[in-house]
Enzyme design. Structure first.
Site, PDB file in Angstrom:
ATOM      1  N   GLU A 191      -4.979  -8.730   2.062  1.00 30.66           N
ATOM      2  CA  GLU A 191      -5.525  -8.332   3.153  1.00 30.66           C
ATOM      3  C   GLU A 191      -6.808  -8.128   2.998  1.00 30.66           C
ATOM      4  O   GLU A 191      -7.417  -7.598   1.912  1.00 30.66           O
ATOM      5  CB  GLU A 191      -4.909  -6.933   3.613  1.00 30.66           C
ATOM      6  N   GLU A 198       0.856  -1.246  -0.056  1.00 36.05           N
ATOM      7  CA  GLU A 198      -0.043  -0.021  -0.020  1.00 36.05           C
ATOM      8  C   GLU A 198       0.639   1.229   0.129  1.00 36.05           C
ATOM      9  O   GLU A 198       0.769   2.112   0.646  1.00 36.05           O
ATOM     10  CB  GLU A 198      -1.011   0.157   1.195  1.00 36.05           C
TER      11      GLU A 198
END
Length: 593
Positions: free
Chosen positions: A405, A242
């Site tokens: 995730e 990310e």
């Protein structure tokens, strides 16, 4: 004068009408793709709603073997699709004197990490460095075949490697990481290893980190070192986790280490090629491309990807549509477009939706949220996966996907169970739509340190009693996930039980903790809370295939509300020096915290 005033009014009227028309035109483009059909809500309890092991179109090899590994372990499975669990060094490792620990300790009496000072032994995190077996045994018992973890760059490379990495490596740390990786594989699990997970070495932060191009070479050298020393244990590599979230919160809002207050100039230019975001993301993209080649040089069979956070952003009011479209353009495909030629898989981190307005990120009363402020929207996982596959299937026909995730902060463990079931149904629908997804990794094993939110949000399938020597206690969701992992099935009975348990709590007026700061206008801010407030569990049916968005009339009416909020903000700012002191709110939270 009257003619001039009339022209000004006419011009403004045209601009306003044009803007509203633009908003209406853009509304249909807000969705990725409609969910196919209506999911069966009732039926026999043993009806199979999803079968991952027999229905997966994955063409990944059913055998993963590293004959040169120290353990000599060769994993053989007839389950093509895999389930996993995930964590990261800054979340769980003790004896880690990193930028996050320095940030949490505060300065000048200010403590930017919430739920830190009031929590026992916060600096020990989950003792994954000194006692990794505690966590690894829980992971093994869950039955998953892949464990995602990371290596901390700053722990291994202790100083800026001006004269080469070999001069500044802590070999004791290297050996300890080897022991941990061996422990993972000795428990019959494959390793998905992350190289950069929101934590930059202190020495790199001191000179500007990813805004400086020399970091590209340093990170590439670190990856080469990692491949040499850890490659025999690794099945999947994640270069960056990310990065756009890291860059926004570090270089634009400065709500992550080293913290501070960005200047007006830096804020205005941050998202341009000359600003912190533009410079850092360009450097990170170049670093990923270089590391991809390095990892494949050392191992031609290396499987290399990234973990990319994608939330579904929606407008609060009709006039907020352009803001949402810009945010989506900035955070959805832009980075993956830049590195698409150097990906073996694209990891998707998905948590939910964010409802945005010009006034801030909104906390809508009839929407469900996690303790960390993430809106519950299972349909979004399906939408995101289908959208990414549609975008890249011709550009990169062999590109695979992994849900790297997905999880929910819920100390009561009352919402997490239906959240898990509904997102697995969304994932299964995407697979049946033809999206080549190889696996699902749940975040996370045990409640851990959640960045600037500290220990307030509880993302774990397992509860850690910080006041009782970090003793672990598995929650019901742990056993639900264990059932799904072992069978590969999601059953109607599991869905009914999870949802009906939640609805029984709703009927009794159920409440749960909430860790996000909000104001009287129901805006959420970047700041978390040391002690959570409480929030009612909503009665809305948000299950996969059932969730309904607000209609156009609601979007229009909300626009007037947003205008009113902005007007109050302006008045408060103008009168700030008056008898009633007005202070601007902290930075708006964008993306995952």
């Amino acid at each position: 004068m009257a003619i001039t005033l009339k022209k000004v009014c006419t011009t403004w009227a045209i601009l306003v009408i044009s803007y509203i028309a633009l908003c209406i035109v853009l509304v249909p483009f807000l969705r990725f793709q409609a969910v196919p059909g209506q999911w069966k809500l009732t039926g026999a309890r043993d009806d199979v709603l999803a079968d991952f092991y027999s229905a997966s179109p994955s063409s990944s090899s059913s055998q993963s073997c590293h004959p040169t590994s120290a353990s000599g372990l060769c994993l053989v499975t007839d389950k093509k699709f895999f389930f996993g669990l995930a964590t990261a060094p800054a979340h769980v490792e003790d004896e880690l004197n990193d930028t996050w620990l320095e940030f949490a300790r505060g300065h000048d009496g200010k403590f930017p990490v919430r739920a830190w000072q009031n929590v026992p032994i916060p600096e020990e995190r989950l003792r994954f460095w000194t006692q990794p077996e505690v966590e690894l045994d829980l992971v093994k018992e869950a039955g998953v075949s892949v464990f995602r973890l990371g290596i901390d760059w700053g722990r291994i490379v202790t100083e800026e490697p001006i004269n080469g990495i070999d001069q500044v490596v802590d070999m004791k740390a290297v050996e300890r990481y080897k022991e941990i990786l061996q422990a993972v594989r000795s428990r019959g699990m494959r390793v998905l290893l992350t190289l950069f997970h929101h934590s930059i070495p202190k020495w790199a932060m001191a000179y500007g980190g990813w805004t400086q191009n020399k970091t590209i070479g340093y990170f590439t050298e670190f990856a080469r070192f990692a491949q040499l020393h850890f490659g025999e244990y690794v099945d999947y590599w994640v270069t960056f986790n990310e990065p756009h979230i890291f860059v926004i919160l570090t270089h634009c809002t400065e709500t992550w280490p080293p913290g501070g207050q960005p200047s007006l100039k830096d804020s205005l230019v941050c998202f341009t090629p000359f600003g912190g975001y533009g410079q850092a993301m360009a450097a990170i993209s170049e670093a990923h491309n270089a590391v991809y080649n390095v990892l494949h040089e050392g191992d031609s069979k290396a499987v290399v990807g990234v973990a990319h956070h994608v939330g579904v952003m929606k407008p609060y009011g009709l006039l907020d549509v352009p803001i949402v479209m810009f945010s989506r353009w900035l955070t959805e495909f832009q980075w993956i477009d830049a590195i698409q030629d150097n990906l073996d898989f694209c990891g998707i981190n998905y948590y939910g939706q964010e409802i945005m307005s010009a006034a801030g990120l909104m906390l809508v009363p009839d929407e469900e949220y996690s303790e960390a402020g993430r809106g519950v929207y299972p349909d979004g996982l399906y939408e995101v996966l289908v959208a990414f596959h549609n975008r890249y299937k011709k550009r990169r026909p062999n590109l695979r996907y992994i849900v790297t995730e997905n999880g929910f902060a819920d100390a009561r463990d009352i919402i997490r169970r239906p959240y898990l079931v509904e997102h697995l149904l969304a994932l299964n629908a995407a697979i049946r739509e033809g999206v080549p997804v190889d696996g699902y990794i749940h975040w996370t094993v045990t409640d851990n340190w959640e960045w600037a939110d500290g220990y307030c949000p509880k993302f774990g399938l397992v509860y850690a009693d910080r006041g009782n020597n970090l003793s672990r206690h598995a929650r019901p969701s742990y056993y639900l996930y264990q059932e799904v992992v072992k069978s590969g099935l999601v059953l109607a009975g599991q869905r009914d039980d999870a949802w009906n348990t939640l609805q029984a709590d709703v009927r009794q007026g159920g409440i749960r903790p909430f860790c996000r700061l909000s104001d009287s206008h129901d805006r959420m801010w970047a700041e978390g809370l040391d002690v959570p407030t409480t929030r009612k569990i909503v009665s809305k049916d948000w299950r996969f295939g059932v969730y309904k968005d607000q209609g156009l009339i609601t979007l229009i009416s909300r626009s007037f509300q947003v205008i009113g909020i902005l007007a109050q903000d302006l008045v408060g700012w103008i009168l700030g020096s008056g008898s009633q002191k007005f202070s601007l709110p902290p930075e708006v939270r964008i993306g995952e915290l």
